[in-house]
Design an enzyme around this catalytic site. Sequence first.
Site, PDB file in Angstrom:
ATOM      1  N   GLU A 117       0.716  -1.137  -0.129  1.00  0.00           N
ATOM      2  CA  GLU A 117       0.111   0.006  -0.159  1.00  0.00           C
ATOM      3  C   GLU A 117       0.956   1.155  -0.046  1.00  0.00           C
ATOM      4  O   GLU A 117       0.696   2.313  -0.702  1.00  0.00           O
ATOM      5  CB  GLU A 117      -0.927  -0.065   1.162  1.00  0.00           C
ATOM      6  CG  GLU A 117      -1.747   1.219   1.345  1.00  0.00           C
ATOM      7  CD  GLU A 117      -2.751   1.512   0.280  1.00  0.00           C
ATOM      8  OE1 GLU A 117      -3.159   2.766   0.141  1.00  0.00           O
ATOM      9  OE2 GLU A 117      -2.953   0.462  -0.544  1.00  0.00           O
ATOM     10  N   HIS A 150       2.642   1.808  -3.413  1.00  0.00           N
ATOM     11  CA  HIS A 150       1.725   2.498  -4.185  1.00  0.00           C
ATOM     12  C   HIS A 150       1.368   3.959  -3.895  1.00  0.00           C
ATOM     13  O   HIS A 150       1.399   4.731  -4.759  1.00  0.00           O
ATOM     14  CB  HIS A 150       0.237   1.731  -4.176  1.00  0.00           C
ATOM     15  CG  HIS A 150      -0.812   2.272  -4.888  1.00  0.00           C
ATOM     16  ND1 HIS A 150      -0.878   2.556  -6.309  1.00  0.00           N
ATOM     17  CD2 HIS A 150      -2.099   2.773  -4.688  1.00  0.00           C
ATOM     18  CE1 HIS A 150      -1.968   2.990  -6.613  1.00  0.00           C
ATOM     19  NE2 HIS A 150      -2.766   3.387  -5.682  1.00  0.00           N
ATOM     20  N   HIS A 192     -11.923   5.300  -7.862  1.00  0.00           N
ATOM     21  CA  HIS A 192     -10.527   5.494  -7.760  1.00  0.00           C
ATOM     22  C   HIS A 192      -9.770   4.834  -8.828  1.00  0.00           C
ATOM     23  O   HIS A 192      -8.769   5.460  -9.418  1.00  0.00           O
ATOM     24  CB  HIS A 192      -9.897   4.936  -6.376  1.00  0.00           C
ATOM     25  CG  HIS A 192      -8.499   5.022  -6.068  1.00  0.00           C
ATOM     26  ND1 HIS A 192      -7.975   6.359  -6.021  1.00  0.00           N
ATOM     27  CD2 HIS A 192      -7.505   4.379  -5.734  1.00  0.00           C
ATOM     28  CE1 HIS A 192      -6.880   6.478  -5.730  1.00  0.00           C
ATOM     29  NE2 HIS A 192      -6.372   5.465  -5.265  1.00  0.00           N
ATOM     30  N   HIS A 223     -20.261  -8.249 -16.947  1.00  0.00           N
ATOM     31  CA  HIS A 223     -18.873  -7.987 -17.485  1.00  0.00           C
ATOM     32  C   HIS A 223     -18.292  -8.735 -18.793  1.00  0.00           C
ATOM     33  O   HIS A 223     -17.953  -8.343 -19.583  1.00  0.00           O
ATOM     34  CB  HIS A 223     -17.780  -8.048 -16.381  1.00  0.00           C
ATOM     35  CG  HIS A 223     -16.493  -7.803 -16.581  1.00  0.00           C
ATOM     36  ND1 HIS A 223     -16.210  -6.505 -17.091  1.00  0.00           N
ATOM     37  CD2 HIS A 223     -15.264  -8.628 -16.963  1.00  0.00           C
ATOM     38  CE1 HIS A 223     -14.855  -6.403 -17.447  1.00  0.00           C
ATOM     39  NE2 HIS A 223     -14.336  -7.619 -17.001  1.00  0.00           N
ATOM     40  N   HIS A 239      -4.325  -8.598 -17.090  1.00  0.00           N
ATOM     41  CA  HIS A 239      -5.297  -8.092 -17.597  1.00  0.00           C
ATOM     42  C   HIS A 239      -5.755  -6.934 -17.277  1.00  0.00           C
ATOM     43  O   HIS A 239      -6.401  -5.954 -18.093  1.00  0.00           O
ATOM     44  CB  HIS A 239      -6.645  -9.025 -16.934  1.00  0.00           C
ATOM     45  CG  HIS A 239      -7.875  -8.978 -17.837  1.00  0.00           C
ATOM     46  ND1 HIS A 239      -8.109  -9.396 -19.203  1.00  0.00           N
ATOM     47  CD2 HIS A 239      -9.100  -9.014 -17.224  1.00  0.00           C
ATOM     48  CE1 HIS A 239      -9.284  -9.071 -19.222  1.00  0.00           C
ATOM     49  NE2 HIS A 239      -9.885  -8.925 -17.975  1.00  0.00           N
TER      50      HIS A 239
END
Length: 329
Positions: free
Chosen positions: A74, A77, A139, A246, A307
């Site tokens: 975290e 990032h 986000h 999706h 992906h």
Amino acid sequence: MERKYKYVTLFACLLAAVVVTLGAYTRLNNAGLGCPDWPGCYGFLTVPDEHHEISAALQAFPDSEIEHGKAWLEMIHRYFAGTLGLVILSIALLALRRQTEKPLPLKLALSILVLVVFQALLGMWTVTMNLQPFIVMGHLLGGFSILTLLTLLYLRLNNQFVFTEEPKIRRQSRTLFIALGALIVQIALGGWLAANYAAPHCVGLPLCQNIELFSLESLFHLPVGAANYEYGVLPFETRLSIHFIHRVWAMVTLVFLGFAACRVVVAAQSDLFKNAGRIVLFLLITQVSVGAAIVHWQFPLHLTLFHNFMAAMLLIATVRLCYLARCKA
């Protein structure tokens, strides 16, 4: 100065791609709450590892358990995202300084800066609201939007790459923008799927196992009111339906975007347009194939991460193709 500005913008594009990928990696490792506060981690600028730091962290956050691996994911990032924010700030300031000479795209640079500020707020709310799916999806889309706008800024700085105007290609622009819209919807659906941890709830190809549980009505079962949204709170049938939608829209996107890119390749006279269309087709086919492979191999982390990365690459390749189709020499 103009050449340096292009280099800084290109660096920002590459850094934004890294930030988007790190964000996906953090999410896929369930590390979104690795640090329960923002912008630091348990009140520190780095992950607490000394005995006195851990004691202070546990005292300040008694309901949290320090997992150093997730916390570092975290924080790394956040470090990269913060660096990107500073680079974008420098881009906006440089654009402001150059208004008296040969002007730079000021409105676009300032728009990206405003978006970065809002993206930082979404990052904070992601943590403080315990991974509320609407915030998590926003986000993710914010990161993709920043990457896209930075790519658009770089393209506007490199208009010299467009040497010819082809009326046949310009006539395809409406079809391309419709296809781009379909792709954006697909990315949003993917973000909603990820935010609700719905990936493993639809196994089997081409249809989900337990497909009889699919219900359009269940899609309106929204995740609200929970104290913590980590690992998802929606019922199984709702998450299955989210995943299946999706997949269905992926086929719609394949048709629309594949058709639009093929028309460009066929109609184009120059290699610039042909290659731009071929790149979109290659990324599109690869992305659909990777999506099928993820389901077949039961959602391996690194393939799922790829992906996410390919979705970003397909988006900026499509934006580039749309830009070239509308851009004059």
